[in-house]
Design a protein around this motif. Structure first.
Motif, PDB file in Angstrom:
ATOM      1  N   VAL A  71     -35.947  56.112  24.755  1.00 43.06           N
ATOM      2  CA  VAL A  71     -34.782  56.906  25.132  1.00 43.06           C
ATOM      3  C   VAL A  71     -33.673  55.982  25.613  1.00 43.06           C
ATOM      4  CG1 VAL A  71     -36.228  58.880  25.799  1.00 43.06           C
ATOM      5  CG2 VAL A  71     -35.518  57.211  27.545  1.00 43.06           C
ATOM      6  N   GLN A  72     -32.461  56.535  25.677  1.00 48.65           N
ATOM      7  CA  GLN A  72     -31.314  55.733  26.074  1.00 48.65           C
ATOM      8  C   GLN A  72     -30.402  56.554  26.976  1.00 48.65           C
ATOM      9  OE1 GLN A  72     -28.097  54.359  23.128  1.00 48.65           O
ATOM     10  NE2 GLN A  72     -29.456  52.580  23.269  1.00 48.65           N
ATOM     11  N   TRP A  73     -29.787  55.865  27.946  1.00 45.41           N
ATOM     12  CA  TRP A  73     -28.850  56.502  28.853  1.00 45.41           C
ATOM     13  C   TRP A  73     -27.411  56.252  28.397  1.00 45.41           C
ATOM     14  CZ3 TRP A  73     -33.635  55.031  30.271  1.00 45.41           C
ATOM     15  CH2 TRP A  73     -34.375  55.933  31.059  1.00 45.41           C
ATOM     16  N   ALA A  74     -26.472  56.936  29.031  1.00 43.44           N
ATOM     17  CA  ALA A  74     -25.064  56.855  28.627  1.00 43.44           C
ATOM     18  C   ALA A  74     -24.506  55.442  28.746  1.00 43.44           C
ATOM     19  CB  ALA A  74     -24.225  57.834  29.453  1.00 43.44           C
ATOM     20  N   ASP A  75     -25.042  54.641  29.677  1.00 41.33           N
ATOM     21  CA  ASP A  75     -24.518  53.282  29.851  1.00 41.33           C
ATOM     22  C   ASP A  75     -25.104  52.284  28.845  1.00 41.33           C
ATOM     23  OD1 ASP A  75     -27.100  52.949  30.734  1.00 41.33           O
ATOM     24  OD2 ASP A  75     -26.571  52.396  32.793  1.00 41.33           O
ATOM     25  N   GLY A  76     -25.927  52.779  27.918  1.00 41.43           N
ATOM     26  CA  GLY A  76     -26.513  51.918  26.899  1.00 41.43           C
ATOM     27  C   GLY A  76     -27.871  51.365  27.243  1.00 41.43           C
ATOM     28  N   SER A  77     -28.300  51.506  28.504  1.00 43.62           N
ATOM     29  CA  SER A  77     -29.632  51.046  28.884  1.00 43.62           C
ATOM     30  C   SER A  77     -30.682  51.998  28.319  1.00 43.62           C
ATOM     31  CB  SER A  77     -29.760  50.970  30.409  1.00 43.62           C
ATOM     32  OG  SER A  77     -29.626  52.274  30.976  1.00 43.62           O
ATOM     33  N   GLY A  78     -31.909  51.523  28.209  1.00 41.15           N
ATOM     34  CA  GLY A  78     -32.960  52.366  27.666  1.00 41.15           C
ATOM     35  C   GLY A  78     -34.330  51.851  28.039  1.00 41.15           C
ATOM     36  N   VAL A  79     -35.342  52.644  27.709  1.00 43.38           N
ATOM     37  CA  VAL A  79     -36.731  52.231  27.900  1.00 43.38           C
ATOM     38  C   VAL A  79     -37.525  52.613  26.658  1.00 43.38           C
ATOM     39  CG1 VAL A  79     -36.705  52.425  30.421  1.00 43.38           C
ATOM     40  CG2 VAL A  79     -37.398  54.381  29.031  1.00 43.38           C
ATOM     41  N   LEU A  80     -38.576  51.862  26.406  1.00 44.86           N
ATOM     42  CA  LEU A  80     -39.495  52.183  25.323  1.00 44.86           C
ATOM     43  C   LEU A  80     -40.504  53.211  25.815  1.00 44.86           C
ATOM     44  CD1 LEU A  80     -40.203  48.565  24.005  1.00 44.86           C
ATOM     45  CD2 LEU A  80     -38.529  50.230  23.141  1.00 44.86           C
ATOM     46  N   ALA A  81     -41.001  54.007  24.903  1.00 41.19           N
ATOM     47  CA  ALA A  81     -41.953  55.041  25.302  1.00 41.19           C
ATOM     48  C   ALA A  81     -42.927  55.342  24.170  1.00 41.19           C
ATOM     49  CB  ALA A  81     -41.226  56.317  25.699  1.00 41.19           C
ATOM     50  N   ASP A  82     -44.180  55.533  24.545  1.00 37.97           N
ATOM     51  CA  ASP A  82     -45.191  56.001  23.599  1.00 37.97           C
ATOM     52  C   ASP A  82     -45.318  57.521  23.635  1.00 37.97           C
ATOM     53  OD1 ASP A  82     -46.262  53.342  22.771  1.00 37.97           O
ATOM     54  OD2 ASP A  82     -46.748  53.216  24.917  1.00 37.97           O
TER      55      ASP A  82
END
Length: 359
Positions: A266-277
């Motif tokens: 997923v990704q947030w509005a500021d461009g940061s994100g995390v990986l997810a299974d």
């Protein structure tokens, strides 16, 4: 074949059983139709570690105190299932299982309840189907391209199913906090996401206090006094022991809601994100009322306008156990007793008045 009864109760979970208890006391002829194969309602489908957030004595249906569970201040879901099964048997409630009701229609001076196991003509219907069968998942851009698993609260069972995985739990209510706590204390890389910052209730507040607060709010509104805010004014999350333990051990701080999916996370509005299974949506439910569609009563958010438990535009229909709009705290074990009593009394009065007109 068509059967005739005074009242059909649709749903054999806690709300349906409470209704049956009061209908039995009033001497009405009724049947409880339940889609489940065994007693226990939705409690038989919850995650393994789920516990009530009230002691047994404050989690009881009318007429029968829930026994305490050895070694547990707050009973687990299995104990609730056993209690509901014993309650049904104790009061010899006429529950027919494995019956899926698909429509309720007006039929002259009666209502017709149609199911895959036959048809009933009734003088009144109590809808007690709950919400568990209608999980709600919000729409988020990119949801269809995410390659991982997406589950809802209804699908979650245990942390071992996610060992070594990257899991995002979405939801800042009790279910979200409890499942996040369950995973945080195990071998899972957890990200907790909430729409707004989590609001934990004080550690000494449990279901006993919440029921009193909800009841006081309803009384104030009924008497024309200002809204006290009810339970929502205190917070969103009851700090049950597992949640408290995870919080005190450093439960990851909740992140705000993400704005889009990617193929790998997923990704947030500021461009940061995390990986997810996997994503576990703890985003609530909607009332399971599709079988009432032929009555044409649905309003905003799928709710039917009610006066207490009675449908405003169909006096032969009562709705029970869906939330405060069908009685204060009516979606809880202890809270459903009073609106169930009121519904049974209102139906008894309606039938008595109809009998007088016939004479």
């Amino acid at each position: 074949m068509t059967s005739r009864v005074d009242v059909v109760v649709v749903g054999g979970g806690q709300a349906g059983l409470a209704a049956g208890y009061h209908l039995r006391r009033l001497g009405l002829d009724f049947v409880v139709l339940d889609a489940e194969a065994t007693p226990g309602g939705a409690w038989q489908h919850t995650w393994d570690s789920l516990h009530l957030f009230s002691p047994a004595a404050y989690s009881s249906l009318p007429g029968r105190l829930m026994p305490t569970q050895r070694g547990q201040t707050y009973p687990d879901a299995g104990h609730v299932v056993e209690y509901l099964a014993e309650y049904e048997k104790r009061y010899e409630l006429p529950v027919q299982r494995g019956v899926h009701v698909h429509a309720v229609r007006r039929d002259g001076d009666r209502v017709r309840v149609e199911s895959d196991s036959g048809t009933w003509q009734a003088r009144a219907v109590i809808s007690a189907t709950g919400t568990w069968s209608r999980p709600f998942l919000p729409a988020v851009p990119g949801q269809d391209i995410f390659a991982g698993r997406q589950l809802h609260t209804v699908d979650y069972r245990r942390p071992a199913d996610f060992a070594g995985q990257r899991v995002i739990v979405v939801g800042g209510g009790n279910s979200g906090a409890q499942i996040a706590a369950d995973l945080a204390l195990d071998r899972v890389h957890l990200t907790w996401v909430t729409q707004r910052p989590p609001r934990f209730l004080a550690d000494d507040i449990d279901g006993r206090a919440l029921f009193d607060v909800a009841t006081a709010r309803r009384r104030a509104l009924d008497e024309g006094r200002s809204d006290t805010g009810g339970v929502a004014s205190l917070g969103d999350i009851v700090a049950v022991p597992p949640v408290r333990a995870a919080r005190d051990a450093g439960l990851p701080a909740a992140k705000p809601m993400f704005t889009r999916f990617t193929t790998t996370g997923v990704q947030w509005a500021d461009g940061s994100g995390v990986l997810a299974d996997a994503i576990i949506w703890c985003t609530g439910f909607r009332p399971a009322l599709s079988y009432l569609a032929p009555l044409r009563l649905r309003g905003q958010r799928g709710h039917i306008a009610t006066d207490g438990t009675r449908a405003v535009d169909e006096p032969r229909l009562h709705l029970l156990g869906y939330g405060d709009w069908t009685g204060p705290a009516s979606a809880t074990l202890i809270g459903v007793g009073r609106p169930a009593r009121d519904a049974a009394r209102a139906i008894s009065q309606l039938l008595a008045e109809e009998a007088k007109r016939v004479r």
